[in-house]
Design an enzyme around this catalytic site. Sequence first.
Site, mmCIF file in Angstrom:
data_model
loop_
_atom_site.group_PDB
_atom_site.id
_atom_site.type_symbol
_atom_site.label_atom_id
_atom_site.label_comp_id
_atom_site.label_asym_id
_atom_site.label_seq_id
_atom_site.Cartn_x
_atom_site.Cartn_y
_atom_site.Cartn_z
ATOM 1 N N TYR A 102 156.245 -16.978 -22.073
ATOM 2 C CA TYR A 102 157.301 -18.130 -22.560
ATOM 3 C C TYR A 102 157.141 -18.369 -24.147
ATOM 4 O O TYR A 102 157.988 -18.345 -24.955
ATOM 5 C CB TYR A 102 156.911 -19.428 -21.737
ATOM 6 C CG TYR A 102 157.713 -20.443 -22.253
ATOM 7 C CD1 TYR A 102 159.218 -20.609 -22.041
ATOM 8 C CD2 TYR A 102 157.393 -21.427 -23.175
ATOM 9 C CE1 TYR A 102 160.170 -21.695 -22.650
ATOM 10 C CE2 TYR A 102 158.286 -22.624 -23.782
ATOM 11 C CZ TYR A 102 159.671 -22.755 -23.357
ATOM 12 O OH TYR A 102 160.372 -23.629 -23.857
ATOM 13 N N LYS A 147 159.619 -17.544 -27.174
ATOM 14 C CA LYS A 147 160.191 -18.562 -28.268
ATOM 15 C C LYS A 147 159.792 -18.125 -29.642
ATOM 16 O O LYS A 147 160.454 -18.306 -30.687
ATOM 17 C CB LYS A 147 159.661 -19.768 -27.560
ATOM 18 C CG LYS A 147 160.343 -20.411 -26.629
ATOM 19 C CD LYS A 147 161.834 -20.418 -26.673
ATOM 20 C CE LYS A 147 162.412 -21.039 -25.467
ATOM 21 N NZ LYS A 147 163.825 -21.184 -25.438
#
Length: 273
Positions: free
Chosen positions: A178, A182
């Site tokens: 994740y 990002k």
Amino acid sequence: MPVLQRPARGRARDDRDRVSTGRIALVTGAAQGIGAAIAERLAAAGMTVAMADLADPAAWTTTRDQVAAAGESGKSGTAPSTHRVDVRSAESCRALVREVEARHGGLDVLVNNAGVNGRGPAEELSEQDWNDPLEVNLSGTFRMCQAAYPLLTASPAPCIVNLTSTAGQVAVPGCAGYAVSKAGILHLTRVLALEWAAKGIRVNAVGPTIVPTAMNAEVRADAEYLTDKLASIPLGRMVEPGEVADGVAFLASPAAKMVTGHTLFVDGGVVLG
């Protein structure tokens, strides 16, 4: 439903300063949480909103109705439309853009909010645990930007707002896939802003810290995790979905007409550390 009349492509650049209402915005991941709040906020600002999600639109009619009510108060003049998209597929992204053009006549604002999370120690992550956030969050954002590019070049005031995270700026344990996805969005935002500036397309991002949504309900239920998380936020609380939406609305507005390649962190000071 009548198709909105689009302004001529040759409109003078000065007219961009005056464009506020009547613009067409597409928000992905709009069924709930942050995406729903963004759609509602843009509708309240007078934009016509196309809402897209992987979930069947028949399952989130309440969200659509809330956005429609916000649009009525914002005098957008056109009801929101709902669409299904799988950002893991380039063809699905292109089909979505074609649907929006057919329904509304063009596109001015793209908000890439669709995303997934993933947690676990790096040494224990499966290949799927690693790949899923990259495929949806990072590659999905790129696919949507690429699909929307032709319509955005025809807009008198085109812009893209991507959703990143403080986890893309500050190292956070237990979410490698994740966090890297990002971080990739952060840099993709800068690259596209530079490449597409000649076409007048502004590309920015919003990076919130933890937001109370269904996606992170499990970890928020862990008292120790939540205590540690709040301790990392100088202002001492989570960010509300509406506050993220306010940041998106600013970057999509004429007030930000000279802002591009920027990430606005809505984080209570997390990235100061």
